[in-house]
Design an enzyme around this catalytic site. Structure first.
Site, mmCIF file in Angstrom:
data_model
loop_
_atom_site.group_PDB
_atom_site.id
_atom_site.type_symbol
_atom_site.label_atom_id
_atom_site.label_comp_id
_atom_site.label_asym_id
_atom_site.label_seq_id
_atom_site.Cartn_x
_atom_site.Cartn_y
_atom_site.Cartn_z
ATOM 1 N N SER A 48 0.230 0.142 -2.409
ATOM 2 C CA SER A 48 0.146 -1.181 -3.012
ATOM 3 C C SER A 48 1.297 -1.356 -3.989
ATOM 4 C CB SER A 48 -1.188 -1.317 -3.748
ATOM 5 O OG SER A 48 -1.156 -2.375 -4.664
ATOM 6 N N CYS A 77 -6.426 -15.000 -4.923
ATOM 7 C CA CYS A 77 -5.031 -15.298 -4.602
ATOM 8 C C CYS A 77 -4.894 -16.551 -3.744
ATOM 9 C CB CYS A 77 -4.393 -14.126 -3.851
ATOM 10 S SG CYS A 77 -4.587 -12.516 -4.626
ATOM 11 N N ASP A 135 -0.526 -10.893 -0.568
ATOM 12 C CA ASP A 135 0.654 -10.100 -0.230
ATOM 13 C C ASP A 135 1.291 -10.396 1.131
ATOM 14 O OD1 ASP A 135 -0.235 -8.975 -2.546
ATOM 15 O OD2 ASP A 135 -0.465 -6.948 -1.774
#
EC number: 4.2.1.9
Length: 570
Positions: free
Chosen positions: A485, A61, A136
């Site tokens: 999640s 990510c 995130d």
């Protein structure tokens, strides 16, 4: 892209913060330091733009964010009157940490990111901030930090990953998690298990479904703090490179017009952000993070705002984890702006909210593609929703007097009554799956993993994925004082307040108790007599703290409950 501002334009110094250091004749050492980093005489009058990325090698990510940050710096430096200065902050890979004690640091990292952005930019007197997040907690951490500073700011999302593939089946990170449950129950061969693991993640970019990263990126673009298409431009795409190239002009426009986060992040803008989360079927984590982002700018958003909007907002996006599609598929049909254009046409959004382009949300999407409901089913029309109301439901009851968050897509039903199976932590649950302790009709209770009890409120993706992989996803429910999640699906309730170690009833649940979850009437109840609850409470012994030093102990001491976003800002 053109940038404009509809308000009154007044003359303003672009370097009104940095001049404190660069123009003060009593700061010769400060100026010497700037010469030391390569400043020329003409650079001292320029506005300084701090460019912060959460770049590091250890996470798909985030592994490319340094490259994006360098492109943004080049764009800033090519813009007259500006100079870009890169700095970095940390990140935690949820995909890597999930399932182990390291996941306790994930939510904590949001606060560390916010604190470090505020600290660096505050100390260095940057005039504007550009944040480049990937995973995130990077996104809300960036927004919280920029909101505290309240200087012209833009977030550039690192972008979504492409899907993986194995034996003709499209894969993503959740495929790897769910493979564990299949392995435990003997439903996948060792060869295919290894094949899924090797091919689920093909390279750089955030996890590809409507998981937490893509949910938050979509919400923040809708909030107005990113350029149009930032959320849906893939990590590896010409569009993402072009977006980086536009930042110099975009941030200069904000500086010239003195457009700050407080001008953009209004109550109405947050309502827009919540609406897009519902429409796209986004992550439960959006509840925590939107409340926290609003708190940072002084706007009151509560769980009840989510319920109010959920009651009148259908789920239209058929995205993973419960649906078929990935963010890369939304990109192909016009991205988030196409969805916003449709919702504005249908009267579902506040179109007059200001954004980082200097235009309103409605102006931003005027030229976006129109959704064609005959040629695609990624986004459905309002008259044919996946679910008539929002999938995120706020439940109250004796098990959650301060509220809880349920993720109910509708595919698993809206009512569940079952027998409790209690697990004190995540590994205890995995052991229970392996030993066959869970059966159809059970409600798994995972406790002592809240903001204080965890500490850090880790995600329960490994347990929910194991439940799905074991074939129990449609016949069992799972409740927790932890969180989930964005990859979680099934009949799940998290964010239970008060948590077990703070006196919550979830800490008193015993095996074979009856638990009732009603997402229609927004209730979650333990069906045990009051005198029995009183007996258990009298005998309850609070677990010893799991962290007594360091950042986890600090978080446990400072955090507010999940219903208040787990903020640590005093």
């Amino acid at each position: 892209m053109e940038f404009k501002y509809n308000g009154k334009v007044e003359s303003i110094e672009l370097n009104k913060y940095s001049k404190t250091l660069t123009q003060d004749p009593t700061q010769p050492a400060t100026q010497a330091m700037h010469y030391g980093i390569g400043f020329k005489d003409e650079d001292f009058k320029k506005a300084q733009v701090g460019i912060v990325s959460m770049d590091w090698d250890g996470n798909p990510c985030n592994m490319h964010l340094g490259t994006l940050g360098s492109k943004i710096k080049n764009s800033v430096n090519q813009t007259d009157g500006l100079i870009g200065l890169q700095f970095h902050t940390i990140g935690v890979s949820d995909g890597i940490a999930n399932g182990k004690l390291g996941m306790r640091y994930s939510l904590v990292s949001r606060e560390v990111i916010a604190d470090s952005i505020e600290t660096n930019a505050g100390a260095e007197y940057y005039d504007a901030i550009v944040a480049v997040p990937g995973c995130d907690k990077n996104m809300p951490g960036s927004i919280i930090g920029m909101a505290r500073l309240n200087r012209p700011s833009i977030m550039v999302y690192g972008g979504t990953i492409e899907h993986g593939e194995y034996k003709g089946e499209k894969l993503n990170i959740v495929s790897a998690f769910e493979a564990l449950g299949q392995k435990i129950t003997g439903n996948i061969s060792e060869e295919d298990y290894h094949g899924v693991i090797c091919n689920a993640i093909p390279g750089q970019g955030a996890c590809g479904g409507m998981y937490t990263a893509n949910t938050l990126a979509s919400a923040i673009e809708t909030l107005g703090m990113s350029l149009p298409y930032s959320a849906s431009n893939p990590a590896v795409s010409q569009e993402k490179e072009d977006e980086c190239d536009e930042i110099g002009l975009a941030i200069k426009n904000l500086l010239e017009k003195d457009i700050k986060p407080s001008d953009i992040m209004t109550k109405e803008a947050f309502e827009n952000a919540i609406t897009i989360v519902m429409v796209l079927g986004g992550s439960t984590n959006a509840v925590l993070h939107i409340i926290a982002m609003a708190n940072a700018i002084g706007v009151e958003i509560t769980q009840d705002d989510f319920q109010r909007i959920s009651d009148v907002t259908p789920v239209l996006g058929d995205f993973k984890p419960s649906g078929k599609y990935m963010m890369e598929d939304l990109h192909k049909i016009g991205g988030v702006p196409a969805v916003l254009k449709y919702l504005l046409k249908e009267g579902k959004l506040h179109g007059d909210c200001l954004t980082v382009t200097g235009k309103t949300l409605a102006e931003n999407v005027e030229t976006a593609l129109d959704l064609d409901f005959d040629s695609q089913d990624i986004i459905r029309p309002l008259e044919n929703p996946i679910k008539a109301t929002g999938h995120l439901q706020i439940l109250y009851g004796n098990l959650a007097e301060g509220g809880s968050v349920a993720k109910i897509s509708g595919k698993e039903g809206e009512f569940f009554k079952g027998t409790a199976r209690v697990f004190d932590g995540e590994q205890h649950f995995i052991d229970g799956i392996e030993s066959g302790r869970l059966h159809a009709g059970d409600v798994a209770v995972i406790r002592n993993i809240g903001p204080v009890g965890g500490p850090g409120m880790p995600e329960m993706l490994k347990p929910t994925s194991a439940l799905i992989g074991a074939g129990l996803g449609k016949s069992c429910a799972l409740i927790t004082d932890g969180r989930f999640s964005g990859g979680t699906h099934g009949f799940v309730v998290g964010h239970i307040v008060p948590e077990a170690v703070e006196g919550g009833l979830i800490g008193l649940v015993e095996d074979d108790d009856i638990i009732e979850i009603d997402a229609v009437n927004n209730s979650i109840s333990l069906k045990v007599a009051d005198d029995e609850i009183a007996r258990r409470r009298a005998n309850y012994q609070k677990p010893a703290p799991k962290a007594t030093r360091g950042v986890l102990a600090k978080f446990a001491k400072l955090t507010r409950p999940a219903s208040e976003g787990c903020v640590t800002d005093l």
